[in-house]
Enzyme design. Structure first.
Site, PDB file in Angstrom:
ATOM      1  N   GLU A 186      27.935  80.290  24.633  1.00  0.00           N
ATOM      2  CA  GLU A 186      26.345  80.399  24.871  1.00  0.00           C
ATOM      3  C   GLU A 186      25.460  79.323  24.632  1.00  0.00           C
ATOM      4  O   GLU A 186      24.952  79.140  23.595  1.00  0.00           O
ATOM      5  CB  GLU A 186      25.653  81.695  24.003  1.00  0.00           C
ATOM      6  CG  GLU A 186      26.225  83.121  24.453  1.00  0.00           C
ATOM      7  CD  GLU A 186      25.603  84.154  23.353  1.00  0.00           C
ATOM      8  OE1 GLU A 186      24.944  83.771  22.469  1.00  0.00           O
ATOM      9  OE2 GLU A 186      25.835  85.086  23.769  1.00  0.00           O
ATOM     10  N   GLU A 273      31.019  88.894  27.112  1.00  0.00           N
ATOM     11  CA  GLU A 273      30.470  89.374  25.903  1.00  0.00           C
ATOM     12  C   GLU A 273      29.350  90.270  26.356  1.00  0.00           C
ATOM     13  O   GLU A 273      28.555  89.894  27.217  1.00  0.00           O
ATOM     14  CB  GLU A 273      29.835  88.205  25.003  1.00  0.00           C
ATOM     15  CG  GLU A 273      29.343  88.751  23.632  1.00  0.00           C
ATOM     16  CD  GLU A 273      28.877  87.657  23.022  1.00  0.00           C
ATOM     17  OE1 GLU A 273      29.792  86.638  22.800  1.00  0.00           O
ATOM     18  OE2 GLU A 273      27.766  87.864  22.438  1.00  0.00           O
TER      19      GLU A 273
END
Ligand code: MG
Length: 507
Positions: A186, A273
């Site tokens: 991320e 995710e």
């Protein structure tokens, strides 16, 4: 995810093995059952089970979809493990086996925690890497897909370490179809074109030195939400997808709209995710919005892995405290989020049944994955040297169970089959559509040519003549009926020789 938890002791689990001692009475019972079993296999096409990796094989990106070895869009569903440095106990074979067999997951994600002053990969590279090896080796042995996730928010600060890590992973695992690389979990709110994309470009170059084809999933700006921006300025290379993360009680239609824009710009997406909860990983489990997301992902064939296999108190964790690393979890040991995800994975599990070829007298083997053994030699059709490149020579070799000796048959219509190597994802191909005796038989990227499609005709005793569609008088032959390892397999005019007959059986 930023959640911390107390360090736990990592116990390497070793499955125990207790052989059953058979008494003479038991032996006779087993013998009787075996005869019954043989009778059944002789009379019906026996249902078999294959793994999802046998079914889908080498994945690749085609347009805005991830497709399988036959070029069909596929969707994987599964679970992400938690930060490796904080909950290592589920980085185990037995956890993955339970998730595969009970939850019906087809993909697992190893979230290698990177950044930290007292723990994580940058502090303990060997310990964290060993957890990755344990998970990837287990996934390969269990026949599921596995994402190797560089779980980092500031990966551009650790680029050289990431390149060294993925170079090692690509060298070790690049020849298996199981592995996908996620090179930056991320990214934060840093520039896509100035920081994130150049990082990805460097990592793609590194991985592609060792692995020409496995999918690389690239994180996007703002905790992997700005996929629309990435799609407008894509990373160069093949088999590249982009990471989309959502937490259903926080990220709703606006983020699905971004995903739609990215898809319309031609990007393939992978939800490596997601949570059913708030973006914090805690808070309300929003079952309705999660269902809306799943419907969107299904409609667009986007694969997903849920955060997370953990037994901590946060609501996105799938398990209640103390759930064993050996699996066997009862429903009372699974939290609300975990139960939702488990139900979804089970409901939409792919059909992994297949059938063995029909016995003598049949006309065509069924779709499925087989070993293919020559009548003269008893040796298996084999991609030389475990090669995966276009042009790899086909030979025969003693069967050892390698994926270069497993072949997936798919009926392309009119009982004309492609024969796709499990290791390579490439098709059995007569070079140049030749009709000359001795023409090379090789691996080649499937393009639908008649020199890549085959028909089967039963001969005797369960063997088949295998004929390329472009040359109906020809067949697949072992040079000179040789029985030697390494003997070439080539195209030849059919004359009924034992070097021209092949048996198909479960690998
Ligand atoms: Mg590869």
């Amino acid at each position: 995810m930023h959640q911390h938890c107390s360090r736990q002791i990592f116990v390497r689990s070793c499955p125990s093995f207790s052989p059953v001692k058979k008494t003479p009475l038991l032996r006779s019972v087993f013998g009787f059952l075996f005869v019954v079993f043989l009778g059944l296999t002789a009379s019906v096409a026996q249902a078999q089970t294959q793994t999802v990796v046998q079914k889908y094989g080498q994945l690749r990106v085609q347009g805005n979809r991830i497709v399988d070895q036959t070029g069909t869009a596929v969707q994987l569903r599964g679970m992400s493990l938690y930060w490796s440095q904080w909950i290592p106990k589920y980085y185990s074979y037995n956890t993955l086996k339970w998730l595969r067999d009970d939850w019906k997951i087809t993909v697992v994600r190893a979230a290698v925690g990177i950044n930290g002053t007292t723990d994580g990969y940058l502090v303990n590279p060997t310990a964290e890497k060993n957890k990755v090896f344990a998970v990837v080796d287990a996934a390969i042995s269990l026949g599921i897909y596995v994402i190797i996730d560089w779980h980092d928010h500031t990966a551009s600060d650790h680029r050289s370490q990431a390149q060294a890590f993925f170079a090692e992973m690509a060298q070790k695992y690049g020849n298996t179809p199981n592995v996908l690389y996620e090179v930056w979990n991320e990214p934060l709110a840093v520039s896509w074109s100035g920081v994130i994309k150049p990082y990805h470009q460097a990592l793609v170059s590194t991985i592609r030195q060792y692995d020409a084809d496995n999918i690389i999933i690239c994180g996007t700006k703002t905790w992997s939400q700005d996929v629309d921006e990435a799609a407008a300025d894509p990373v160069s290379g093949t088999n590249i997808a982009y990471t989309l993360h959502f937490y259903a009680n926080t990220h709703k239609q606006f983020l699905r709209d971004k995903a739609t824009t990215a898809l319309n710009r031609g990007a393939a997406l992978f939800v490596t995710e997601y949570g059913t909860t708030d973006a914090s990983g805690n808070g309300t489990v929003n079952a309705g919005e999660t269902a809306t997301w799943w419907a969107f992902l299904d409609a667009n064939k986007i694969s997903h892995a849920n955060w997370s296999v953990a037994d901590i108190s946060e609501s996105s964790a799938a398990l209640n405290a103390g759930a064993s690393e050996n699996g066997g979890w009862t429903l009372s040991q699974i939290k609300q989020s975990g139960q939702l995800v488990r139900t979804e994975c089970i409901a939409k599990a792919p059909d992994l049944s297949t059938t063995t070829p029909p016995p003598t007298g049949g006309t065509t083997p069924a779709n499925g994955t087989f070993k293919i053994v020559g009548r003269a030699s008893g040796k298996a059709l084999d991609a030389n040297g475990n090669g995966t490149a276009d042009g790899t020579q086909i030979i025969q070799w003693t069967y050892g169970g390698g994926n270069n000796q497993r072949w997936t048959l798919l009926n392309r219509g009119s009982n004309q089959y492609s024969i796709i190597g499990v290791a390579s994802g490439k098709a059995l191909d007569v070079s140049g559509s030749s009709t000359t005796n001795g023409a090379k038989v090789q691996l080649w990227t499937y393009g639908g040519g008649n020199n890549q499609k085959w028909t089967f005709a039963a001969t005797t005793s369960g063997y088949y003549r295998v004929t390329p569609v472009h040359a109906t008088g020809g067949c697949l032959e072992v040079t000179g009926n040789s029985t030697a390892n390494g003997a070439l397999v080539e195209f030849w005019t059919y004359s009924g020789g034992t070097g021209q007959q092949w048996a198909f059986s479960a690998p």
